[in-house]
Write a protein that holds these residues in place. Structure first.
Motif, short mmCIF file in Angstrom:
data_model
loop_
_atom_site.label_atom_id
_atom_site.label_comp_id
_atom_site.label_asym_id
_atom_site.label_seq_id
_atom_site.Cartn_x
_atom_site.Cartn_y
_atom_site.Cartn_z
N SER A 49 0.83 -1.20 0.00
CA SER A 49 0.00 0.00 0.00
C SER A 49 0.87 1.25 0.00
N LEU A 50 1.95 1.21 0.75
CA LEU A 50 2.87 2.36 0.76
C LEU A 50 3.47 2.56 -0.63
N GLY A 55 4.58 5.52 -5.07
CA GLY A 55 4.83 5.27 -6.49
C GLY A 55 3.89 6.03 -7.40
N LEU A 56 2.68 6.30 -6.91
CA LEU A 56 1.72 7.06 -7.70
C LEU A 56 2.25 8.44 -8.02
N PHE A 57 2.76 9.13 -7.02
CA PHE A 57 3.29 10.47 -7.23
C PHE A 57 4.62 10.43 -7.97
N TYR A 58 5.44 9.45 -7.63
CA TYR A 58 6.76 9.36 -8.26
C TYR A 58 6.67 8.92 -9.72
N TYR A 183 -3.73 4.43 -19.88
CA TYR A 183 -3.65 3.32 -18.94
C TYR A 183 -5.03 2.89 -18.46
N VAL A 184 -5.84 3.85 -18.04
CA VAL A 184 -7.18 3.51 -17.55
C VAL A 184 -8.08 3.01 -18.67
N SER A 185 -7.69 3.30 -19.92
CA SER A 185 -8.44 2.79 -21.06
C SER A 185 -7.96 1.40 -21.50
N HIS A 186 -7.01 0.85 -20.71
CA HIS A 186 -6.48 -0.50 -20.94
C HIS A 186 -5.72 -0.64 -22.26
N VAL A 202 2.51 0.83 -10.06
CA VAL A 202 2.05 1.78 -9.06
C VAL A 202 0.54 1.77 -8.87
N LEU A 203 -0.20 1.43 -9.90
CA LEU A 203 -1.66 1.39 -9.80
C LEU A 203 -2.19 -0.02 -9.62
N SER A 204 -1.39 -0.99 -9.94
CA SER A 204 -1.76 -2.40 -9.76
C SER A 204 -0.51 -3.21 -9.51
N GLN A 205 -0.49 -3.94 -8.37
CA GLN A 205 0.67 -4.75 -8.04
C GLN A 205 0.55 -6.19 -8.57
#
Length: 243
Positions: A49-50, A55-58, A183-186, A202-205
């Motif tokens: 989760s961390l 990772g989202l911001f980085y 990305y969100v559009s796959h 970062v959005l999916s592990q």
């Protein structure tokens, strides 16, 4: 090639670029860790989760901007005082000039990746996360670095084309948001900035399985080669000095 690499390293001597490389990962860690700390009741995945928060911001914002800054900086000297005249008349090939810049920026970004992971580990200890550092972090870091090479090739082309320091960085910022949309559009494998999101996980592990893994490595390699070839061709055919 050795002479070109030495020349690029000399440009970085006594420069402030290393400070920038350190500051941006620190900022992303601070913002992401603060967000994780304030939402621990929801984010129960510990280290994973961390990673998703920092990772989202980085990966989504700071790293692409950092790449753009490094590429613009490594080309800055040639764009001043008509120094392209000296570069083009030097006893080195055009390809060597480009590859040397590509290698130097790649090493700078690898250093940024290592700084980021080190800070991530320290943040986890400060936040008293249970367990040890996940082994997957090594794969995500290296995979993210490989994905960043396609963005480096893209940004170097822009920095070679535009004399303005800010223009390539502005284009990178726009590409960041477009990459998130892809990305969100796959269909993230079709855009370098989305490949960075996939590479860093970062959005999916979730692990990249089968065709996803092949597409990631294949498309990233394709973008690196494509943008590099276009940049070298641009150097050979366009009169950059007088532009």
């Amino acid at each position: 090639m050795r002479r070109s690499l030495s020349a690029e390293w000399l440009k970085l001597k006594n420069s402030k670029i290393i400070l920038v490389i350190a500051i941006l990962p620190i900022l992303s860690l601070i913002i992401g860790s603060a967000n994780f700390y304030m939402n621990q009741e929801v984010l129960e995945g510990g280290w994973h989760s961390l990673w998703s928060q920092v990772g989202l911001f980085y990966g989504e914002f700071f790293l692409p901007i950092l790449i753009a800054i490094c590429c613009a900086y490594i080309c800055r000297l040639e764009h001043t005082n008509q120094n392209w005249n000296l570069v083009m008349s030097a006893p080195v090939s055009i390809g060597s000039v480009y590859v040397a810049k590509f290698v130097i920026v790649s090493m700078l970004i690898l250093f940024a990746q290592l700084v980021f992971v080190g800070l991530y580990w320290i943040a986890g200890i400060i936040l008293s996360l249970q367990g040890s550092l996940p082994i997957e972090i090594i794969a995500w870091t290296l995979r993210g670095w490989f994905a960043s090479l396609s963005i480096i090739a893209f940004q170097l082309g822009l920095s070679l084309r535009f004399r303005s320091f800010a223009t390539p960085i502005g284009i990178s910022l726009c590409a960041v948001f477009f990459g998130l949309l892809m990305y969100v559009s796959h269909i993230g494998v079709l855009f370098p900035f989305s490949l960075l999101t996939i590479g860093l996980s970062v959005l999916s592990q979730d692990s990249l399985a089968g065709m996803q893994n092949i597409l990631f490595w294949g498309m990233t390699s394709l973008f690196i080669l494509l943008f590099s070839m276009l940049s070298i061709r641009q150097l050979k055919t366009k009169d950059i000095v007088s532009s």
